[in-house]
Design a protein around this motif. Structure first.
Motif, PDB file in Angstrom:
ATOM      1  N   VAL A  82       0.812  -1.209   0.000  1.00 15.14           N
ATOM      2  CA  VAL A  82       0.000   0.000   0.000  1.00 15.14           C
ATOM      3  C   VAL A  82       0.852   1.269   0.000  1.00 15.14           C
ATOM      4  N   GLY A  83       2.156   1.115  -0.190  1.00 11.09           N
ATOM      5  CA  GLY A  83       3.027   2.284  -0.210  1.00 11.09           C
ATOM      6  C   GLY A  83       2.768   3.127  -1.444  1.00 11.09           C
ATOM      7  N   PRO A  84       2.824   4.445  -1.303  1.00 12.07           N
ATOM      8  CA  PRO A  84       2.561   5.312  -2.465  1.00 12.07           C
ATOM      9  C   PRO A  84       3.589   5.112  -3.577  1.00 12.07           C
ATOM     10  N   GLU A  85       4.770   4.579  -3.220  1.00 12.14           N
ATOM     11  CA  GLU A  85       5.804   4.389  -4.233  1.00 12.14           C
ATOM     12  C   GLU A  85       5.597   3.089  -5.012  1.00 12.14           C
ATOM     13  N   THR A  86       4.669   2.245  -4.539  1.00 14.99           N
ATOM     14  CA  THR A  86       4.459   0.958  -5.200  1.00 14.99           C
ATOM     15  C   THR A  86       3.387   1.096  -6.276  1.00 14.99           C
ATOM     16  N   ASP A  87       3.696   0.581  -7.470  1.00 14.71           N
ATOM     17  CA  ASP A  87       2.761   0.668  -8.600  1.00 14.71           C
ATOM     18  C   ASP A  87       1.626  -0.337  -8.409  1.00 14.71           C
ATOM     19  N   PRO A  88       0.386   0.146  -8.347  1.00 15.21           N
ATOM     20  CA  PRO A  88      -0.734  -0.790  -8.126  1.00 15.21           C
ATOM     21  C   PRO A  88      -0.834  -1.863  -9.204  1.00 15.21           C
ATOM     22  N   ILE A  89      -0.442  -1.541 -10.426  1.00 18.28           N
ATOM     23  CA  ILE A  89      -0.492  -2.547 -11.506  1.00 18.28           C
ATOM     24  C   ILE A  89       0.455  -3.696 -11.157  1.00 18.28           C
ATOM     25  N   GLU A  90       1.655  -3.347 -10.667  1.00 14.27           N
ATOM     26  CA  GLU A  90       2.623  -4.374 -10.264  1.00 14.27           C
ATOM     27  C   GLU A  90       2.048  -5.241  -9.144  1.00 14.27           C
ATOM     28  N   VAL A  91       1.386  -4.578  -8.198  1.00 11.83           N
ATOM     29  CA  VAL A  91       0.784  -5.304  -7.085  1.00 11.83           C
ATOM     30  C   VAL A  91      -0.226  -6.317  -7.604  1.00 11.83           C
ATOM     31  N   ARG A  92      -1.082  -5.860  -8.531  1.00 15.47           N
ATOM     32  CA  ARG A  92      -2.138  -6.746  -9.038  1.00 15.47           C
ATOM     33  C   ARG A  92      -1.590  -7.850  -9.922  1.00 15.47           C
ATOM     34  N   MET A  93      -0.391  -7.627 -10.462  1.00 17.79           N
ATOM     35  CA  MET A  93       0.260  -8.689 -11.229  1.00 17.79           C
ATOM     36  C   MET A  93       0.678  -9.838 -10.298  1.00 17.79           C
ATOM     37  N   ARG A  94       0.911  -9.519  -9.030  1.00 18.20           N
ATOM     38  CA  ARG A  94       1.420 -10.546  -8.112  1.00 18.20           C
ATOM     39  C   ARG A  94       0.342 -11.125  -7.211  1.00 18.20           C
ATOM     40  N   ILE A  95      -0.779 -10.406  -7.108  1.00 17.96           N
ATOM     41  CA  ILE A  95      -1.815 -10.832  -6.169  1.00 17.96           C
ATOM     42  C   ILE A  95      -3.149 -10.959  -6.902  1.00 17.96           C
ATOM     43  N   GLY A  96      -3.685 -12.162  -6.929  1.00 15.03           N
ATOM     44  CA  GLY A  96      -4.920 -12.402  -7.678  1.00 15.03           C
ATOM     45  C   GLY A  96      -6.145 -12.188  -6.825  1.00 15.03           C
ATOM     46  N   MET A  97      -7.311 -12.079  -7.508  1.00 18.80           N
ATOM     47  CA  MET A  97      -8.529 -11.861  -6.741  1.00 18.80           C
ATOM     48  C   MET A  97      -9.714 -12.546  -7.413  1.00 18.80           C
ATOM     49  N   VAL A  98     -10.573 -13.117  -6.574  1.00 24.33           N
ATOM     50  CA  VAL A  98     -11.818 -13.717  -7.045  1.00 24.33           C
ATOM     51  C   VAL A  98     -12.946 -12.974  -6.339  1.00 24.33           C
ATOM     52  N   PHE A  99     -13.956 -12.572  -7.119  1.00 26.98           N
ATOM     53  CA  PHE A  99     -14.976 -11.665  -6.600  1.00 26.98           C
ATOM     54  C   PHE A  99     -16.219 -12.410  -6.122  1.00 26.98           C
ATOM     55  N   GLN A 100     -17.077 -11.628  -5.468  1.00 27.90           N
ATOM     56  CA  GLN A 100     -18.328 -12.144  -4.944  1.00 27.90           C
ATOM     57  C   GLN A 100     -19.220 -12.686  -6.051  1.00 27.90           C
ATOM     58  N   LYS A 101     -19.409 -11.843  -7.080  1.00 27.80           N
ATOM     59  CA  LYS A 101     -20.230 -12.283  -8.204  1.00 27.80           C
ATOM     60  C   LYS A 101     -19.280 -12.807  -9.278  1.00 27.80           C
ATOM     61  N   PRO A 102     -19.536 -14.024  -9.794  1.00 30.51           N
ATOM     62  CA  PRO A 102     -18.659 -14.509 -10.866  1.00 30.51           C
ATOM     63  C   PRO A 102     -18.632 -13.480 -11.986  1.00 30.51           C
ATOM     64  N   ASN A 103     -17.424 -13.048 -12.376  1.00 25.73           N
ATOM     65  CA  ASN A 103     -17.353 -11.989 -13.385  1.00 25.73           C
ATOM     66  C   ASN A 103     -16.454 -12.356 -14.552  1.00 25.73           C
ATOM     67  N   PRO A 104     -16.759 -13.463 -15.248  1.00 24.36           N
ATOM     68  CA  PRO A 104     -15.968 -13.755 -16.442  1.00 24.36           C
ATOM     69  C   PRO A 104     -16.175 -12.655 -17.472  1.00 24.36           C
ATOM     70  N   PHE A 105     -15.176 -12.467 -18.335  1.00 20.19           N
ATOM     71  CA  PHE A 105     -15.281 -11.446 -19.372  1.00 20.19           C
ATOM     72  C   PHE A 105     -16.128 -11.982 -20.520  1.00 20.19           C
ATOM     73  N   PRO A 106     -16.693 -11.104 -21.331  1.00 20.86           N
ATOM     74  CA  PRO A 106     -17.471 -11.556 -22.493  1.00 20.86           C
ATOM     75  C   PRO A 106     -16.548 -12.107 -23.576  1.00 20.86           C
ATOM     76  N   LYS A 107     -15.886 -13.200 -23.238  1.00 22.60           N
ATOM     77  CA  LYS A 107     -14.938 -13.841 -24.152  1.00 22.60           C
ATOM     78  C   LYS A 107     -15.103 -15.340 -23.989  1.00 22.60           C
ATOM     79  N   SER A 108     -14.353 -16.109 -24.786  1.00 22.92           N
ATOM     80  CA  SER A 108     -14.421 -17.557 -24.648  1.00 22.92           C
ATOM     81  C   SER A 108     -13.793 -17.976 -23.315  1.00 22.92           C
ATOM     82  N   VAL A 109     -14.080 -19.213 -22.904  1.00 26.03           N
ATOM     83  CA  VAL A 109     -13.486 -19.755 -21.685  1.00 26.03           C
ATOM     84  C   VAL A 109     -11.964 -19.650 -21.774  1.00 26.03           C
ATOM     85  N   PHE A 110     -11.428 -20.054 -22.928  1.00 27.25           N
ATOM     86  CA  PHE A 110      -9.975 -20.042 -23.104  1.00 27.25           C
ATOM     87  C   PHE A 110      -9.420 -18.623 -22.932  1.00 27.25           C
TER      88      PHE A 110
END
Lengths: 308, 280
Positions: B103-131
């Motif tokens: 949560v440091g201001p010097e840390t890039d949130p994109i980098e953080v999200r590259m290393r830490i995954g998340m699964v949400f309350q409502k299943p939110n697949p993208f409008p794309k194929s399973v693959f």
């Protein structure tokens, strides 16, 4: 006490009866209002077919579809619709080359990047642009855009499809942008969050998740935009010249179907002349073109509708 | 309300049986640690001085009544709050072993999200194929080699126990799957990029009991591959899937301990009141 109850019950029945009658009357009014629109459409289609049937008594359908000259107002009259269709397609082509990319980019910006306050200011302004009379755009094309283009291409004629098409494109940008933006905003927030959580940037999320998710709405926006470009009259009538010309070269002057109809409607042709009848045949072609577009749009939106 | 409480009561015996097996729970070395973490939405302080160690390759559950800040805390780990205007972090969440302050201001949130995954309350697949859903994170990381994508997508789908159900429909839209299948595709999507921590935000609250059971089983298996942090409203779920449970209340961390300890012998009165259904 008992009597009071009975009275109340009767009152309830009476008001039920009253309410039902009232509902029926309101329903009838609403239905008739809806029928006005349906009836008008049917009447337009009927008149187009009916009037153009006179035209096709004099001109064979084959000549109409294959002749390469459209000169109903000349002594040596020829009735080939192709030059008008080519003019319409060329102007529309130039217009959508402007409107679809610009409109989509504006929509992506407004929906995904613009701060809330800016979006709430820009959107009404965009929609206001749609209220500028098209005749103003026509003179803008003729008196501002064409001279500007002539600085780059000195050979460009004063009347040409390029500047008409460019201005029509600009004119429908707000429309395409506004409908596209609505479609993108309808993509649920949790879909975007899913993308951000994977480490996507705003642009990646917009292009890879929001745009595909909004595809059916975007297709509708594009089709509606194309329909408007096809049907646009004033700008082409003013800026593109009124000469039917079988060409797909936007730097040439040409007439579109709509410009031709205006030209004849405003002229002093006798109403029973074949030249006058020709505008119904031209109108029929125009209607069929937009009909085809709308049918394509309908199936595209159905095919790609996403159930969130 | 009455029914719910009774249902909880009737579950308690089987629950304590589960606990027996886990008496031996020992904390692994820390994968992450929140240190004096405070968080504000505008002027409203949602997290107050949170200190919590997340042990590696174990499941840590966050429980507490609605509005206690457990989801807010979870979303600090992948900086989801940065997407909202007017939010503020203070303190640190240190990710081991390289001691990055998430949560440091010097840390890039994109980098953080590259290393830490998340699964949400409502299943939110993208409008794309399973693959393409599962390949999404890989493509973001610049992997476009077909064989590599195919291998890693299959591995991720197997990892989320859904490969057999979707292997013949990889090119179908993920939105055509059932809710439970969608959620497991979302888990695959998060697993595909091999995150260091996987965050679950009430992952089964939109699912039916059978789909829920499958996801819970999956979460308990996942701890071998990844460190898991899960927010749940459902205390039986916390008891079934987690090794450690943290109880939060009004933006503060009240108590954290081995799950068996929390559910059988909590140290704090507030925790006991909550897990016995006196509020929440």
């Amino acid at each position: 006490m008992t009597q009071g109850k009975t009275q109340m019950a009767q009152g309830a029945f009476a008001s039920l009866h009253y309410r039902k009658t009232r509902d029926r009357i309101i329903e009838a009014i609403l239905l008739s209002a809806g029928l006005v629109a349906v009836f008008t459409t049917v009447a337009i289609v009927f008149i187009l077919f009916y009037e153009s049937s006179y035209f096709f008594e004099h001109v064979s359908v084959k000549d109409f579809l294959t002749d390469t000259m459209w000169t109903p107002l000349f002594a040596d009259a020829r009735y080939g619709i192709l030059p008008l269709v080519s003019g319409t397609l060329t102007v529309t082509g130039v217009a959508i080359l402007v409107a679809i990319p610009v409109g989509t980019i504006v929509a992506i910006y407004l929906s995904e990047f613009a701060p809330h306050r800016l979006r709430e200011t820009v959107k009404p302004v965009l929609e206001l642009l749609g209220a500028v009379p098209t005749v103003v755009y026509g003179y803008f094309a003729l008196l501002a855009v064409t001279p500007l283009l002539q600085k780059v291409w000195p050979d460009l004629p004063g009347f040409n499809m390029l500047s008409a098409g460019l201005v029509i494109g600009l004119m429908i940008v707000p429309y395409v942008a506004s409908v596209s933006e609505d479609a993108m905003r309808a993509v649920p927030k949790y879909m975007r969050e899913g993308s951000y959580a994977m480490g996507a940037t705003k642009l990646q999320t917009a292009l890879r998740v929001v745009v595909p998710g909004a595809f059916s709405g975007l297709a509708a926006a594009y089709i509606l935009g194309i329909s408007r470009a096809v049907g646009e009259t004033m700008v082409v009538a003013i800026a593109a010249g009124m000469m039917a010309n079988l060409t797909f070269n936007p730097t040439e002057p040409a007439a579109t179907i709509t410009a031709y109809i205006v030209q004849v409607s405003l002229g002093d042709l006798p109403h029973d002349s074949i030249g006058y009848q020709s505008i119904f045949a031209a109108g029929l072609v125009l209607m069929l073109m937009t009909l085809v577009l709308n049918v394509i749009g309908f199936f595209l939106t159905r095919r790609f509708r996403e159930a969130y | 309300m009455q029914g719910e409480i009774r249902a909880q009561g009737s579950d308690t015996p089987s629950l304590s049986i589960v606990m027996e097996d886990r008496k031996t729970t020992r904390a692994n070395p820390a994968k992450a640690a929140a240190e004096k973490l405070n968080f504000w939405y505008g002027s409203n302080q949602a997290l107050k001085n949170i200190n919590l160690v997340i042990p590696e390759h174990q499941v840590t559950a966050l429980i507490g009544p609605s509005g206690c800040g457990k989801s807010t805390f979870l979303r600090c780990f992948n900086r989801m709050h940065d997407l909202q205007a007017d939010t503020k972090y203070e303190g640190a969440i240190t990710l081991r072993p390289d001691n990055v302050n998430l949560v440091g201001p010097e840390t890039d949130p994109i980098e953080v999200r590259m290393r830490i995954g998340m699964v949400f309350q409502k299943p939110n697949p993208f409008p794309k194929s399973v693959f393409e859903n599962v390949a999404y994170g890989l493509r973001l990381r610049g992997i476009n080699n077909k064989t590599e994508l195919a291998e890693r997508v299959e591995k991720a789908l197997r990892g989320a126990a859904i490969w057999d159900e979707v292997k013949d429909r990889l090119n179908d839209s993920a939105l055509a799957l059932s809710g439970g299948q969608m959620q497991r595709v979302c888990i695959s999507r998060a697993l595909a990029t091999e995150p260091e921590i996987l965050l679950f935000d009430e992952p089964t609250s939109a699912l039916d009991p059978i789909a829920t059971a499958k996801i819970e089983e999956l979460i308990t298996e996942l701890r071998q591959r990844v460190t898991v942090l899960i927010v749940t409203h459902n205390m039986q779920q916390a008891a079934r899937v987690s090794d450690f449970t943290a109880f939060m209340y009004l933006g503060e961390l009240v108590e954290v301990d081995a799950t068996s300890k929390i559910f059988t012998n909590p140290a704090k009165k507030a925790t006991e009141d909550y897990i016995t259904g006196r509020y929440g």
